[in-house]
Design a protein around this motif. Sequence first.
Motif, PDB file in Angstrom:
ATOM      1  N   GLU A  71       0.830  -1.206   0.000  1.00 20.09           N
ATOM      2  CA  GLU A  71       0.000   0.000   0.000  1.00 20.09           C
ATOM      3  C   GLU A  71       0.865   1.257   0.000  1.00 20.09           C
ATOM      4  N   ILE A  72       1.913   1.258   0.831  1.00 17.09           N
ATOM      5  CA  ILE A  72       2.782   2.433   0.925  1.00 17.09           C
ATOM      6  C   ILE A  72       3.522   2.669  -0.391  1.00 17.09           C
ATOM      7  N   MET A  73       4.154   1.624  -0.928  1.00 13.79           N
ATOM      8  CA  MET A  73       4.909   1.783  -2.168  1.00 13.79           C
ATOM      9  C   MET A  73       3.978   2.015  -3.355  1.00 13.79           C
ATOM     10  N   GLY A  74       2.722   1.540  -3.260  1.00 14.55           N
ATOM     11  CA  GLY A  74       1.770   1.738  -4.348  1.00 14.55           C
ATOM     12  C   GLY A  74       1.257   3.155  -4.477  1.00 14.55           C
ATOM     13  N   ARG A  75       1.597   4.026  -3.546  1.00 19.21           N
ATOM     14  CA  ARG A  75       1.194   5.430  -3.662  1.00 19.21           C
ATOM     15  C   ARG A  75       1.960   6.153  -4.761  1.00 19.21           C
ATOM     16  N   HIS A  76       3.107   5.585  -5.160  1.00 17.05           N
ATOM     17  CA  HIS A  76       3.869   6.208  -6.238  1.00 17.05           C
ATOM     18  C   HIS A  76       3.109   6.092  -7.556  1.00 17.05           C
ATOM     19  N   GLU A  77       3.166   7.118  -8.350  1.00 15.50           N
ATOM     20  CA  GLU A  77       2.677   7.031  -9.722  1.00 15.50           C
ATOM     21  C   GLU A  77       3.726   6.305 -10.552  1.00 15.50           C
ATOM     22  N   GLY A  78       3.314   5.294 -11.268  1.00 14.75           N
ATOM     23  CA  GLY A  78       4.260   4.579 -12.117  1.00 14.75           C
ATOM     24  C   GLY A  78       5.100   3.590 -11.330  1.00 14.75           C
ATOM     25  N   PHE A  79       6.400   3.578 -11.641  1.00 14.45           N
ATOM     26  CA  PHE A  79       7.300   2.537 -11.135  1.00 14.45           C
ATOM     27  C   PHE A  79       7.462   2.572  -9.617  1.00 14.45           C
ATOM     28  N   ALA A  80       7.379   1.391  -9.018  1.00 15.40           N
ATOM     29  CA  ALA A  80       7.735   1.181  -7.620  1.00 15.40           C
ATOM     30  C   ALA A  80       8.122  -0.288  -7.482  1.00 15.40           C
ATOM     31  N   ALA A  81       9.029  -0.583  -6.559  1.00 14.53           N
ATOM     32  CA  ALA A  81       9.501  -1.964  -6.462  1.00 14.53           C
ATOM     33  C   ALA A  81       9.854  -2.322  -5.028  1.00 14.53           C
ATOM     34  N   ILE A  82       9.631  -3.588  -4.717  1.00  9.69           N
ATOM     35  CA  ILE A  82      10.060  -4.188  -3.461  1.00  9.69           C
ATOM     36  C   ILE A  82      10.913  -5.402  -3.819  1.00  9.69           C
ATOM     37  N   VAL A  83      12.135  -5.448  -3.330  1.00  7.89           N
ATOM     38  CA  VAL A  83      12.974  -6.634  -3.481  1.00  7.89           C
ATOM     39  C   VAL A  83      12.901  -7.376  -2.153  1.00  7.89           C
ATOM     40  N   ALA A  84      12.224  -8.521  -2.152  1.00  9.22           N
ATOM     41  CA  ALA A  84      11.976  -9.274  -0.928  1.00  9.22           C
ATOM     42  C   ALA A  84      12.991 -10.409  -0.816  1.00  9.22           C
ATOM     43  N   LEU A  85      13.845 -10.352   0.201  1.00  4.20           N
ATOM     44  CA  LEU A  85      14.867 -11.371   0.420  1.00  4.20           C
ATOM     45  C   LEU A  85      14.301 -12.439   1.352  1.00  4.20           C
ATOM     46  N   ILE A  86      14.321 -13.693   0.901  1.00  6.64           N
ATOM     47  CA  ILE A  86      13.676 -14.784   1.625  1.00  6.64           C
ATOM     48  C   ILE A  86      14.735 -15.764   2.121  1.00  6.64           C
ATOM     49  N   GLY A  87      14.867 -15.868   3.434  1.00  8.05           N
ATOM     50  CA  GLY A  87      15.796 -16.820   4.023  1.00  8.05           C
ATOM     51  C   GLY A  87      15.084 -18.112   4.349  1.00  8.05           C
ATOM     52  N   ASN A  88      15.299 -19.128   3.558  1.00  4.50           N
ATOM     53  CA  ASN A  88      14.603 -20.396   3.754  1.00  4.50           C
ATOM     54  C   ASN A  88      15.015 -21.056   5.056  1.00  4.50           C
ATOM     55  N   GLY A  89      14.018 -21.484   5.836  1.00  2.43           N
ATOM     56  CA  GLY A  89      14.288 -22.200   7.078  1.00  2.43           C
ATOM     57  C   GLY A  89      14.847 -21.338   8.184  1.00  2.43           C
ATOM     58  N   ALA A 148      -4.380  -9.794  -4.311  1.00  2.00           N
ATOM     59  CA  ALA A 148      -5.545  -8.969  -4.012  1.00  2.00           C
ATOM     60  C   ALA A 148      -5.326  -7.486  -4.273  1.00  2.00           C
ATOM     61  N   THR A 149      -4.108  -7.095  -4.677  1.00  2.00           N
ATOM     62  CA  THR A 149      -3.783  -5.673  -4.858  1.00  2.00           C
ATOM     63  C   THR A 149      -3.588  -5.370  -6.335  1.00  2.00           C
ATOM     64  N   PRO A 150      -4.508  -4.663  -6.965  1.00  2.00           N
ATOM     65  CA  PRO A 150      -4.378  -4.378  -8.402  1.00  2.00           C
ATOM     66  C   PRO A 150      -3.093  -3.611  -8.713  1.00  2.00           C
ATOM     67  N   GLY A 151      -2.514  -3.920  -9.862  1.00  2.00           N
ATOM     68  CA  GLY A 151      -1.349  -3.191 -10.337  1.00  2.00           C
ATOM     69  C   GLY A 151      -0.012  -3.765  -9.904  1.00  2.00           C
ATOM     70  N   TRP A 152      -0.011  -4.774  -9.043  1.00  2.00           N
ATOM     71  CA  TRP A 152       1.245  -5.374  -8.584  1.00  2.00           C
ATOM     72  C   TRP A 152       1.459  -6.730  -9.233  1.00  2.00           C
ATOM     73  N   ARG A 153       2.713  -6.986  -9.596  1.00  2.00           N
ATOM     74  CA  ARG A 153       3.109  -8.290 -10.114  1.00  2.00           C
ATOM     75  C   ARG A 153       4.329  -8.769  -9.335  1.00  2.00           C
ATOM     76  N   ALA A 154       4.707 -10.008  -9.549  1.00  2.00           N
ATOM     77  CA  ALA A 154       5.845 -10.561  -8.823  1.00  2.00           C
ATOM     78  C   ALA A 154       6.709 -11.402  -9.747  1.00  2.00           C
ATOM     79  N   VAL A 155       8.000 -11.480  -9.393  1.00  2.00           N
ATOM     80  CA  VAL A 155       8.955 -12.349 -10.079  1.00  2.00           C
ATOM     81  C   VAL A 155       9.663 -13.149  -8.994  1.00  2.00           C
ATOM     82  N   ALA A 156       9.782 -14.462  -9.181  1.00  2.00           N
ATOM     83  CA  ALA A 156      10.403 -15.307  -8.165  1.00  2.00           C
ATOM     84  C   ALA A 156      10.897 -16.589  -8.796  1.00  2.00           C
ATOM     85  N   ALA A 157      11.736 -17.312  -8.065  1.00  2.00           N
ATOM     86  CA  ALA A 157      12.219 -18.615  -8.512  1.00  2.00           C
ATOM     87  C   ALA A 157      11.142 -19.672  -8.271  1.00  2.00           C
TER      88      ALA A 157
END
Length: 685
Positions: free
Chosen positions: A380-398, A417-426
């Motif tokens: 929600e916070i990052m989605g306030r930007h017009e246009g480009f915004a990004a979150i790089v989420a670092l996931i520590g398994n276990g 559930a949040t329109p306008g957001w997509r994700a890229v992951a392994a």
Amino acid sequence: MRAWFACTGSELLAMTPEAVANSLAASQMSRRLSSEPAQLRAWQDQVRLLQDCVRRCDGYAWTLALEFDLLRLEKRIDAVLLTEAAILVLEFKIGAQAISNADRAQVSDYAEDLRDFHAGSRHHPIQPILVATACASPATPQIPLPIPGVLPVAEANAATLPGLLVTLCDALPGPKLDGRAWLAAPYQPVPSIIEAAATLFARNSVAEIAAARADTANLTRTTAAIEAALDVAAAEGTRVVVFVTGIPGAGKTLCGLNVVFGERRRAGSAFLTGNSPLVAVLREALACNRAGIDLARGPSADPERRRRGPLLRKARHEAEAALQNVHRFLADNANRPAPPAERVIIFDEAQRAWDAAQATRDTQRRVSSLRMSEPAHALEIMGRHEGFAAIVALIGNGQEINTGEAGLREWGAVIAATPGWRAVAAPRVLDAAEPAQRLAEGPADWLRLDPDLDLTVSLRSVRSEAAAAWVDAVLRGAVAEARAAAANAPERLPFLLTRSLADARGALRHLTPGLRRSGMVRSSGARRLRAEGFDAQLVGTEEPVAWFLERWPDIRASDALEVAATEYACQGLELDTVGLAWGGDFRRVAGQWQARRFAGAGWQVVRNPVEAEFIRNTYRVLLTRARYETVIWVPRGSPRDDPFHDPTRDAVEMDAIADFLTACGARPLLEPAPAPQDTAPALLL
């Protein structure tokens, strides 16, 4: 070539000291460093001394490399002298009349770096030599054993150096050493996270500090995959969450820091983590590095620290903007209508983001301003930007270790559930055994898969790739897998077992040469270590800063081996050598691991499987903090036939833990003496 100047012995004799010094100065200028007259004179004195050695050691075929660059925090070796079979590492103290332990540690550290990170050095003896030119009585040299690896530091002055070199050349035969091939061999260091952050903060590329082994090239691929995903979203003016997964120590934090500090650093980016000790330690390390304070010897040991005060304060302000506490970032921005200053945020340990119940809960320490889960607020916070915004989420398994951690499932639900957001992951994010750690239950139209976003090789364990696999097998109770991982390790498994705290401390000091760092860690739930005289643990955020950055004889430093870091203080950080105090909160019962908590006057079995998994992951964190060896201390406990038997630290239970670790391949720290007349045990190194 890493050396600023290199030549053969005969070529050195053909040049004047002034010409060599000028050549070094020209190379130095190309690196945007200044050439002080004192430095030029020191180089000339070194060259004269080396020329005298070449003349007096006529007949030896030598190659010399002056100012050999070590990329870890801009260290340089004064001179590397390559004989026909050995590598001599020389550190000159021109005009010095005495030799200090700090000087010995410095040259030893250089030699250890070559042994671990320089491909041409791994099969030859490496002899560190400290040359205090005016020292009246350097230590008498010991004849070294002609074996590969780093030898004890030898000492010399201007008069004794030529004779020492002749002695070493005669005493160190071995495989033929080709000087030109050595100079061309790759030097690829694996820095600690503190060194890596400081190097990146100095505006260097992640490629410069990526890996010591060719098979860790996926760090570079993952970095490129992150940049590609951000570039696409920026070009399209869209919003994206980039998930970076990986095993402990694989370089996730380094990838995130690279986005903020690296060669292609993004304007308006910040590294966010809920790990307060990590934030505090990295902030101070970055500030000290920017202010010119020598981290290798400890910030308090810098004689110029007071004079550097204004620069240090300015650097701290810069570091605070780039490294922030994620909980405070979300709380500060939750009820503001405007977008944040940051357009790209790195969310460290994103699987540990709070769920709605934890995020909205008031506690004694805070009144919550959040109304949703932390992943929901982040979008929600990052989605306030017009246009480009990004979150790089670092996931520590276990590495989930706390109640209220939302896991990947919450991130997936919020993105869907949040329109306008997509994700890229392994693909790993769809395959986790635990449902809470799956981003989605199968393919989703908002998710693109990229296998390059998964880091599968540990960078932290420098000498053994088997460490991460061994730890995973041990914590699953898979004895056969653990033994196979230990047996197949290219070098010996870096896990040593002892039942003596005194022996553990002695081993940590012995196993941590030069400027490398050791320290003790323990589970926060290992409450009965108090009875073993080992209850002290780090508290707050100031104590971890001193523990990770100061050096002995500062008693606050980790290598004082007085105070242990718990999983909360050390997660995300690392030491060169670690002593792990195993507690009664994770024991073996009927061939299985059993998690316990201490309440009142006794232990209680943890029945909740989620909470039990937190305790298992606590030991995963503690077992993966070392870059080199981990010395596991399992206390002997209280014998049952003792009239004052203490059932909260039962000896039979502790024996079962030690026996299981041994069955999995952990090496005993001590072995019987090789000869009857020797009564003292020998360290298994």
